[in-house]
Design a protein around this motif. Structure first.
Motif, short mmCIF file in Angstrom:
data_model
loop_
_atom_site.label_atom_id
_atom_site.label_comp_id
_atom_site.label_asym_id
_atom_site.label_seq_id
_atom_site.Cartn_x
_atom_site.Cartn_y
_atom_site.Cartn_z
N GLY A 249 0.78 -1.22 0.09
CA GLY A 249 -0.05 -0.03 -0.15
C GLY A 249 0.80 1.38 0.01
N SER A 250 0.53 2.05 1.03
CA SER A 250 1.31 3.55 1.09
C SER A 250 2.42 3.38 1.78
CB SER A 250 0.47 4.38 1.99
OG SER A 250 0.46 3.98 3.23
N GLY A 251 2.94 2.18 2.07
CA GLY A 251 4.23 1.91 2.70
C GLY A 251 4.32 2.12 4.29
N ARG A 252 2.96 2.69 4.63
CA ARG A 252 2.93 3.13 6.04
C ARG A 252 1.70 2.32 6.63
NH1 ARG A 252 2.74 9.11 5.74
NH2 ARG A 252 3.86 8.73 3.70
N PRO A 253 1.53 1.80 8.03
CA PRO A 253 0.52 1.41 8.53
C PRO A 253 -0.88 2.48 8.07
CG PRO A 253 2.13 1.70 10.23
CD PRO A 253 2.60 2.49 9.16
N GLY A 254 -1.99 1.39 7.66
CA GLY A 254 -3.10 2.00 7.04
C GLY A 254 -4.22 2.29 7.89
N PRO A 255 -5.33 3.02 7.72
CA PRO A 255 -6.34 3.28 8.53
C PRO A 255 -7.10 2.13 8.95
CG PRO A 255 -6.69 4.05 6.11
CD PRO A 255 -5.40 3.56 6.22
N VAL A 256 -7.37 1.21 8.24
CA VAL A 256 -8.32 0.08 8.72
C VAL A 256 -7.50 -0.55 9.81
CG1 VAL A 256 -9.35 -1.94 8.07
CG2 VAL A 256 -9.43 -0.18 6.46
N THR A 257 -6.16 -0.90 9.45
CA THR A 257 -5.42 -1.49 10.72
C THR A 257 -5.36 -0.80 11.89
OG1 THR A 257 -3.85 -2.27 8.68
CG2 THR A 257 -2.98 -2.34 11.12
N ALA A 258 -5.38 0.55 11.86
CA ALA A 258 -5.47 1.65 12.99
C ALA A 258 -6.69 1.40 13.62
CB ALA A 258 -5.25 2.95 12.60
N ARG A 259 -7.77 1.11 12.85
CA ARG A 259 -9.10 0.85 13.60
C ARG A 259 -9.32 -0.34 14.26
NH1 ARG A 259 -14.18 1.64 9.39
NH2 ARG A 259 -15.10 1.36 11.39
N VAL A 260 -8.67 -1.41 13.50
CA VAL A 260 -8.76 -2.71 14.32
C VAL A 260 -8.16 -2.89 15.54
CG1 VAL A 260 -8.12 -5.20 13.63
CG2 VAL A 260 -9.27 -3.93 12.06
N ARG A 261 -6.61 -2.12 15.33
CA ARG A 261 -5.78 -2.10 16.48
C ARG A 261 -6.46 -1.38 17.78
NH1 ARG A 261 -0.44 0.57 16.61
NH2 ARG A 261 -0.35 0.01 18.55
N ALA A 262 -7.03 -0.36 17.38
CA ALA A 262 -7.78 0.54 18.53
C ALA A 262 -8.99 -0.45 19.01
CB ALA A 262 -8.31 2.07 17.96
N ALA A 263 -9.72 -1.00 18.27
CA ALA A 263 -10.82 -1.77 18.78
C ALA A 263 -10.28 -3.08 19.54
CB ALA A 263 -11.66 -2.34 17.62
N PHE A 264 -9.29 -3.47 19.23
CA PHE A 264 -8.53 -4.86 19.77
C PHE A 264 -8.09 -4.27 21.19
CE2 PHE A 264 -5.31 -7.48 21.45
CZ PHE A 264 -5.85 -8.69 21.28
N ARG A 265 -7.48 -3.08 21.14
CA ARG A 265 -7.01 -2.55 22.61
C ARG A 265 -8.13 -2.40 23.70
NH1 ARG A 265 -3.07 1.80 21.88
NH2 ARG A 265 -1.87 0.26 20.99
N GLN A 266 -9.00 -1.74 23.07
CA GLN A 266 -10.19 -1.51 23.74
C GLN A 266 -10.87 -2.74 24.33
OE1 GLN A 266 -11.60 1.10 24.93
NE2 GLN A 266 -13.45 0.74 25.61
N ARG A 267 -11.22 -3.95 23.30
CA ARG A 267 -11.85 -5.08 23.71
C ARG A 267 -11.00 -5.90 24.83
NH1 ARG A 267 -16.04 -7.64 21.32
NH2 ARG A 267 -16.66 -5.54 21.25
N SER A 268 -9.57 -5.64 24.66
CA SER A 268 -8.77 -6.44 25.54
C SER A 268 -8.66 -6.01 27.00
CB SER A 268 -7.35 -6.53 24.98
OG SER A 268 -6.77 -5.04 25.08
N LEU A 269 -9.08 -4.76 27.35
CA LEU A 269 -9.26 -4.00 28.53
C LEU A 269 -10.60 -4.44 29.02
CD1 LEU A 269 -7.21 -0.95 27.89
CD2 LEU A 269 -6.58 -2.99 29.19
N THR A 270 -11.78 -4.95 28.28
CA THR A 270 -13.05 -4.84 28.91
C THR A 270 -13.59 -6.35 28.79
OG1 THR A 270 -13.67 -4.21 26.56
CG2 THR A 270 -13.57 -2.26 28.16
N GLU A 271 -12.94 -7.40 28.08
CA GLU A 271 -13.44 -8.55 28.24
C GLU A 271 -12.60 -9.69 28.75
OE1 GLU A 271 -14.59 -9.79 23.72
OE2 GLU A 271 -13.36 -11.51 24.49
N GLY A 272 -12.97 -10.44 29.46
CA GLY A 272 -12.02 -11.61 29.84
C GLY A 272 -12.58 -11.98 31.16
N VAL A 273 -11.92 -13.28 31.68
CA VAL A 273 -12.42 -13.93 33.05
C VAL A 273 -11.81 -13.11 34.23
CG1 VAL A 273 -12.18 -15.95 34.29
CG2 VAL A 273 -12.87 -16.01 31.76
N ARG A 274 -12.41 -12.54 35.12
CA ARG A 274 -11.98 -11.81 36.33
C ARG A 274 -11.00 -12.81 37.17
NH1 ARG A 274 -10.53 -6.98 36.09
NH2 ARG A 274 -9.61 -6.52 38.38
N LEU A 275 -9.96 -12.36 37.61
CA LEU A 275 -9.08 -13.27 38.41
C LEU A 275 -9.52 -13.66 39.62
CD1 LEU A 275 -5.36 -12.26 38.15
CD2 LEU A 275 -6.41 -13.92 36.96
#
Ligand code: PXG
Length: 288
Positions: A262-288
């Motif tokens: 592509g442009s040789g730089r991280p793209g906008p869709v990847t940025a959206r997916v990364r942000a959504a993943f980060r958000q989800r990783s902090l809010t989902e899961g089995v509490r210790l």
């Protein structure tokens, strides 16, 4: 550091496995790599289901139930006062005679390590990775189904060494037919015309938990997804490319074999997916 070993939490120095364990002698066993984020074990159920299927595929009877494994994972994290960690859950075939025969092993061993992992230097999450295609092919499903997360990682390790010798941190592994399978410890996605494309597990990819999370997130973000055949051509001509894995999380790829993607730089869709993943990783899961 406290290690879970066959029902007990022991000091690191006492966490010892026999030289007659077939996990060591033959790579006979299965494992999971899991993340703890902010005191929640991310997608623990998915990891335990995959472990059960991996074990079933190699005819290894897990000595613990799903609930017992869940508790053992959480207890190991609690014993080490962790809120963010990488968890390695390993089940070996156990101690047996010399010789392949798994039926000589009386009882599988289970151990759990909860520690730290940093697969890629942080700057690559902003700038993207340059990766290469290696000659080592992903082992085919007729030899050893890549859906089994077994202790036998030499196929991937050989590819990782090739990547390093080519000056890269990660490698694309092709399957026996020449289609893109996955990377050495990550699944691969490309973005083409706003659609997320990733190889189907039938093409030699592990059914990654992070891959599954990204497919779920894409649906929520309104991004179409498709599991399909991918060739190197598809990656060369993609708008964007990124990798997913428990260790790597979501990381952009900007070059393959010296060619800019592509442009040789991280793209906008990847940025959206990364942000959504980060958000989800902090809010989902089995509490210790
Ligand atoms: N393919 C392979 C061959 C893997 O080993 C993935 C894909 C991604 O799957 P998950 O479920 O993690 O999204 C993996 C995962 C390590 C390490 O210690 C390796 C993995 C995960 C975590 C740590 O190098 N591999």
């Amino acid at each position: 550091m406290k290690i879970y070993l066959d029902g007990k939490l022991v000091d690191e120095a006492d966490a010892k496995i026999s030289v007659f364990d077939h996990g060591l002698l033959y790579g006979d066993g299965v494992f999971e790599g899991i993340r703890l984020y902010g005191g929640n074990v991310f997608r623990l159920e998915e990891h335990l289901v995959r472990l059960e299927y991996s074990a079933k595929a190699i005819l290894l009877t897990l000595p613990l139930s799903r609930a017992e494994l869940r508790e053992a994972v959480c207890a190991t994290c609690r014993a080490n006062h962790l809120t963010d960690a990488y968890i390695r859950l390993v089940v070996t075939r156990g101690v047996g005679d010399l010789g392949l025969a798994p039926w000589s092993c009386a009882r599988p061993s289970v151990f759990i390590i909860a520690g730290k992992i940093a697969i890629y230097p942080p700057e690559h999450y902003e700038l993207g990775l340059a990766i290469v295609t290696v000659a080592t092919r992903r082992i085919g499903p007729a030899a050893l189904p890549p859906t089994v997360k077994s202790l036998n990682y030499l196929n991937n390790i050989l590819a990782k060494i090739e990547a390093r010798q080519a000056g890269a941190l990660e490698a694309i592994m092709l399957n026996e037919q020449g289609y893109v399978a996955e990377c050495t410890a990550d699944n691969i996605f490309i973005v083409q015309g706003g659609v997320l494309l990733t190889p189907a597990s039938a093409h030699g990819a592990l059914r990654g938990v992070t891959r599954g999370t990204v497919l779920d997130l894409a649906q929520e973000l309104g991004l179409p997804t498709r599991e399909t055949d991918l060739t190197r051509y598809d990656v060369w001509c993609a708008d964007e490319c990124f990798l997913t894995g428990t260790g790597a999380e979501v990381i952009p790829v900007v070059k393959l074999d010296g060619r800019e993607i592509g442009s040789g730089r991280p793209g906008p869709v990847t940025a959206r997916v990364r942000a959504a993943f980060r958000q989800r990783s902090l809010t989902e899961g089995v509490r210790l």
